[in-house]
Design an enzyme around this catalytic site. Structure first.
Site, short mmCIF file in Angstrom:
data_model
loop_
_atom_site.label_atom_id
_atom_site.label_comp_id
_atom_site.label_asym_id
_atom_site.label_seq_id
_atom_site.Cartn_x
_atom_site.Cartn_y
_atom_site.Cartn_z
N PRO A 118 -6.74 20.02 0.22
CA PRO A 118 -7.88 20.28 -0.60
C PRO A 118 -8.23 21.17 1.06
O PRO A 118 -8.52 20.13 1.79
CB PRO A 118 -8.02 19.10 -1.18
CG PRO A 118 -7.16 17.48 -0.51
CD PRO A 118 -5.53 18.50 -0.78
N ASN A 119 -9.33 21.51 0.78
CA ASN A 119 -10.42 22.56 1.68
C ASN A 119 -9.47 23.18 3.06
O ASN A 119 -10.09 23.53 3.91
CB ASN A 119 -11.44 21.12 2.66
CG ASN A 119 -11.64 20.46 1.56
OD1 ASN A 119 -12.34 20.91 0.64
ND2 ASN A 119 -11.42 18.83 0.71
N ARG A 146 -14.67 25.83 7.61
CA ARG A 146 -14.76 24.21 7.59
C ARG A 146 -14.78 23.37 9.36
O ARG A 146 -14.27 24.18 9.80
CB ARG A 146 -13.63 23.68 6.39
CG ARG A 146 -12.39 22.83 7.38
CD ARG A 146 -10.99 22.32 6.43
NE ARG A 146 -11.71 21.33 6.16
CZ ARG A 146 -10.70 20.24 5.95
NH1 ARG A 146 -9.41 20.74 5.72
NH2 ARG A 146 -10.70 19.32 6.13
N TYR A 148 -10.75 22.39 13.50
CA TYR A 148 -10.02 23.05 12.94
C TYR A 148 -9.68 24.47 12.93
O TYR A 148 -8.72 25.12 13.29
CB TYR A 148 -10.14 23.32 11.43
CG TYR A 148 -9.89 21.31 10.61
CD1 TYR A 148 -8.89 20.96 10.66
CD2 TYR A 148 -10.95 21.14 9.95
CE1 TYR A 148 -9.11 19.90 10.12
CE2 TYR A 148 -11.02 20.27 9.87
CZ TYR A 148 -9.60 18.57 9.67
OH TYR A 148 -9.91 17.33 9.25
N ASN A 203 0.97 19.86 4.45
CA ASN A 203 -0.16 18.81 5.04
C ASN A 203 -1.07 18.44 3.72
O ASN A 203 -1.92 20.33 3.29
CB ASN A 203 -0.64 20.65 5.53
CG ASN A 203 -2.34 20.26 6.65
OD1 ASN A 203 -2.01 18.76 5.92
ND2 ASN A 203 -2.80 21.17 7.07
N ALA A 226 -6.54 15.96 2.92
CA ALA A 226 -7.01 14.67 2.64
C ALA A 226 -6.03 13.62 1.80
O ALA A 226 -5.98 12.21 1.73
CB ALA A 226 -8.22 14.80 2.57
N GLU A 237 6.10 17.02 8.02
CA GLU A 237 4.36 17.09 7.76
C GLU A 237 3.58 18.10 8.73
O GLU A 237 4.00 17.67 9.67
CB GLU A 237 4.35 15.29 7.47
CG GLU A 237 2.44 15.30 7.40
CD GLU A 237 2.54 13.61 7.76
OE1 GLU A 237 3.71 12.88 8.62
OE2 GLU A 237 0.60 12.94 7.23
N HIS A 272 -0.24 18.42 10.45
CA HIS A 272 -1.75 18.49 10.39
C HIS A 272 -2.59 19.01 11.40
O HIS A 272 -1.82 18.97 12.58
CB HIS A 272 -2.11 17.00 10.08
CG HIS A 272 -1.18 16.14 9.68
ND1 HIS A 272 -1.72 16.49 8.68
CD2 HIS A 272 -0.51 15.30 9.49
CE1 HIS A 272 -1.33 15.27 7.31
NE2 HIS A 272 -0.84 14.64 8.16
N ARG A 294 -8.31 10.96 15.40
CA ARG A 294 -9.68 10.67 14.32
C ARG A 294 -9.59 9.36 14.11
O ARG A 294 -9.62 8.28 14.44
CB ARG A 294 -9.65 11.72 13.74
CG ARG A 294 -9.30 13.25 14.03
CD ARG A 294 -9.09 14.29 13.20
NE ARG A 294 -10.50 13.90 12.30
CZ ARG A 294 -9.75 15.04 11.45
NH1 ARG A 294 -9.19 15.97 11.09
NH2 ARG A 294 -11.94 14.87 10.79
C1 DQA Z 1 -5.79 18.01 8.34
C2 DQA Z 1 -6.14 16.39 8.18
C3 DQA Z 1 -7.06 14.85 7.12
O1 DQA Z 1 -6.99 14.19 8.13
C4 DQA Z 1 -7.75 15.55 7.16
O2 DQA Z 1 -8.21 14.79 5.77
C5 DQA Z 1 -7.76 17.53 6.16
C6 DQA Z 1 -6.91 18.21 7.24
C7 DQA Z 1 -5.04 18.76 9.06
O3 DQA Z 1 -4.32 19.46 8.97
O4 DQA Z 1 -5.39 17.86 10.16
O5 DQA Z 1 -7.94 17.98 5.20
O6 DQA Z 1 -4.75 17.53 7.20
#
Ligand code: DQA
Length: 143
Positions: A9-10, A17, A22, A73, A76, A97, A99, A106
């Protein structure tokens, strides 16, 4: 070799964002980068993004017998989703994985990764490059 790249998501809001966290590049830039890297390495890649946990679980399940590895990835859902962890374990495909941000520096709630428990390797805080490193890892180990 066929690799499935899953974004949670997002991540479709990249570029809009929180650019301080990011970066300013957008989601289609990320997809182009991954697609070029896959082409250079002669591998097939499918990129999937969803804001819905169940859709991500469905996509992981459908990778069984169709892909050789998963780059994920979960955004959240990393920090909340036992369903995504269980789906990764169920298909038992090599998974990595990613990120974009350095989640280790964080908030406390980002310090747990359920999906990471089913992944062989994690690339964290390397920006978009983490996806390319994850693909390289799968290619070097399994192609
Ligand atoms: C994320 C880190 C997560 O904590 C966050 O909720 C994201 C992006 C990253 O790629 O840094 O949406 O996965």
């Amino acid at each position: 070799m066929k690799i499935l790249v899953i974004n949670g998501p997002n991540l479709n809001m990249l570029g809009i964002r929180e650019p301080d966290i990011y970066g300013s590049r957008n989601y289609s830039g990320l997809c182009s980068l991954i697609e070029s890297h896959a082409a250079e390495n002669n591998i097939e890649v499918k990129i999937f993004q969803s804001n819905h946990e169940g859709a991500i679980v469905d996509e992981i399940q459908s990778a069984l017998n169709n892909f050789d590895g998963i780059v994920i990835n979960p955004a959240a859902y990393t920090h909340t989703s036992v369903a995504i962890l269980d789906a990764l374990k169920a298909v038992s495909l090599p998974a990595v994985e990613v990120h974009i941000s350095d989640v280790s520096k964080r908030e406390d709630f980002r310090q747990i990764s359920y999906a990471g428990m089913a992944c062989e390797k994690s690339y964290i805080g390397l920006g978009f490059d983490g996806y390319l490193r994850a693909i390289d890892y799968l290619v070097e180990k399994y192609a």
